[in-house]
Design a protein around this motif. Sequence first.
Motif, PDB file in Angstrom:
ATOM      1  N   TRP A  35       0.948  -1.191  -0.112  1.00  0.00           N
ATOM      2  CA  TRP A  35       0.098   0.028   0.100  1.00  0.00           C
ATOM      3  C   TRP A  35       1.105   0.930  -0.096  1.00  0.00           C
ATOM      4  O   TRP A  35       2.090   1.298   0.297  1.00  0.00           O
ATOM      5  N   GLU A  36       0.262   2.337  -0.360  1.00  0.00           N
ATOM      6  CA  GLU A  36       1.004   3.587  -0.136  1.00  0.00           C
ATOM      7  C   GLU A  36       0.485   4.299   1.058  1.00  0.00           C
ATOM      8  O   GLU A  36      -0.666   4.567   1.172  1.00  0.00           O
TER       9      GLU A  36
ATOM     10  N   ASP B 188       1.808   7.917   3.734  1.00  0.00           N
ATOM     11  CA  ASP B 188       2.934   8.743   4.147  1.00  0.00           C
ATOM     12  C   ASP B 188       3.820   7.871   5.487  1.00  0.00           C
ATOM     13  O   ASP B 188       3.312   8.039   6.694  1.00  0.00           O
ATOM     14  N   LEU B 189       4.879   7.716   5.010  1.00  0.00           N
ATOM     15  CA  LEU B 189       5.752   7.009   5.912  1.00  0.00           C
ATOM     16  C   LEU B 189       6.615   8.178   6.922  1.00  0.00           C
ATOM     17  O   LEU B 189       7.450   7.579   7.484  1.00  0.00           O
TER      18      LEU B 189
ATOM     19  N   GLU C 111      10.319  -4.275  -2.704  1.00  0.00           N
ATOM     20  CA  GLU C 111       9.441  -3.311  -3.454  1.00  0.00           C
ATOM     21  C   GLU C 111       8.232  -2.553  -2.754  1.00  0.00           C
ATOM     22  O   GLU C 111       7.676  -1.935  -3.114  1.00  0.00           O
ATOM     23  N   HIS C 112       8.617  -3.068  -1.508  1.00  0.00           N
ATOM     24  CA  HIS C 112       7.480  -2.263  -0.299  1.00  0.00           C
ATOM     25  C   HIS C 112       7.960  -0.777   0.039  1.00  0.00           C
ATOM     26  O   HIS C 112       9.194  -0.525  -0.027  1.00  0.00           O
ATOM     27  N   PRO C 113       7.109   0.050   0.350  1.00  0.00           N
ATOM     28  CA  PRO C 113       7.347   1.330   0.508  1.00  0.00           C
ATOM     29  C   PRO C 113       8.350   1.469   1.643  1.00  0.00           C
ATOM     30  O   PRO C 113       9.342   2.522   1.742  1.00  0.00           O
TER      31      PRO C 113
ATOM     32  N   GLN D 255      12.011   2.339   1.141  1.00  0.00           N
ATOM     33  CA  GLN D 255      12.415   3.531   0.402  1.00  0.00           C
ATOM     34  C   GLN D 255      12.523   4.472   1.412  1.00  0.00           C
ATOM     35  O   GLN D 255      12.770   5.623   1.376  1.00  0.00           O
ATOM     36  N   VAL D 256      12.285   4.016   2.965  1.00  0.00           N
ATOM     37  CA  VAL D 256      12.234   5.194   3.900  1.00  0.00           C
ATOM     38  C   VAL D 256      13.731   5.617   4.265  1.00  0.00           C
ATOM     39  O   VAL D 256      14.675   4.841   4.026  1.00  0.00           O
TER      40      VAL D 256
END
Length: 402
Positions: free
Chosen positions: A135-136, A138-139, A177-179, A182-183
Motif C-alpha cells: 500500500w501507499e 505517508d511514512l 518493492e515495499h514502501p 524506501q524510507v
Amino acid sequence: MISNSLIRCTINQIDVRIIDLSVFHFLFRVPDKLENIHSIVLDFYMGSHYETMTVDSFSYALEEEQEFYIVYRVDIEDDRYKNLVRSLMTMVNVYTHYKLANVPERFIDYPLDLDSTFPQSKSDLLKGIFKGNFWEMDLSRCKWGICLENPSLIARFLSLDWISFTFFYFSQANLQEHPISQVDISYVYIGNQFCSHLFPELDVLEKVLHKCEQYQCTPVIVFSTMKEQEIEKYCSILKKLPASSEIVVNDLGMLEMLKDSSFTIIEGVLLNKCVKDSRIKYVDTWKNNGNAHPSLFRKSFESSGYIRKVSPHCDLYLPKFQMNTAGMCTMFAMCKNGNRAYQEEVFTCPQYCRSQHFLYPTHLHMLGEYNTLFGYDEKILTDPSYFESFISQDIERMIITL
C-alpha cells in the motif's frame, strides 16, 4: 497459575497474572506492593471471543508477601463475575475431555489440516508471508530504524555499501518493492534483546559504530538480560560507549545500575510484558492494551497482529515480534543434546543459530531462533487501517526487524 489465554486481568491498567480463581475471589501476583487498587478489568475467554468485565464493586487484601513477589486476594460478589467464571470452568472441562479424546477441533476453529504444511527455511517462510498487496502511505510521520541483531547481519553491514546492504536487508522478506524499503533510515540498533551471546565483540562494535557515523545514522546499543557472571563484561562495554549513547535495556538490574547515568535509556521488549501470539488470529475478537503505563524511560512495543494501545513517543518493532524466550537456549539444547527440553547453561556459544531454525506450520507465521519463538505480523505491512492505528498514537520510531 491461570493461563493468560483463558483469563486476562488488568489491575490499575497494568497486566497481572492470576494464580488462583474461584466464583467468589481470585488471587494475583505482582513484584511490588500496590498503594491501592482503583480499577480491575477481566477478559474471559468464551471459545470464539473474549468477554470483558469491568469490576465495579470489590474488596482486596494482601494475601502473601515473599522476597520476590506479593500476592493479593480480590473478593467479588458480582453475579456476572460468578457466571463468567462458571462458564470458563465448564468450557475448560469440556476442552480437557475432548483433548483427551483427541478431538480438539471440536473446541476451536483451528485449521488442523494446515498443520501439515511447513516452510523449507526462514527465507521461504518470509517470502510466503510478504508476497505483495502493498500500500501507499505517508511514512514520514515517524523516524525509522533497522536491527543488526545477529553476527551474520553485522558482517553484511560491514562488508557492503549502504545501498547494497539495505537491498539485501529488505529482500530477505521479499520487501524490496515495499514502501518501507524506501524510507530514510535514521537509526541502527546493534545487538540482540533476547540472547546476550549475539552481542558483537568490542572490536566489531567499534567498526559498526564507525560505519554508522559514515552513513550519518544514530547507533542504538541493544542489551539482553544480564547474568551475574556477565556483569563485568557489560560494565566493560558500557565504559567504552560515549556518554551520550542510546541504549536498550532488558534487565531490571542494569536498569537500576544505569538510572543515574548520562545514557539515553530505552526500556526493551522483555521489560514490557503483554500477550503476544500469532495464533490469536484464530480467535474472533481480541483486545490487549499491553503495559502502556507511564515510565521514566521510552518504552519498546511490538506489532503482533491486533490493535493495541502503546505509550506516546515509544519505539515500535515490526513485523517480527517475540512470543516467548527461554532462560536457557533451546537451539543449543536441540543441536547438542537432541532435545530442546534438555537445556543447560551456555558459557561458550557455538552459535548454531547462524544456520539452524525451528520451523512451524506455514499458516502460523512462526519461527524459532536461538532461545526465542517469534511471530510475524503481516498486517502491519499490508493493511493501511491497521498501520494507521499505530502511527496515529504518536510513535517516535518504527524499527524494522526481520
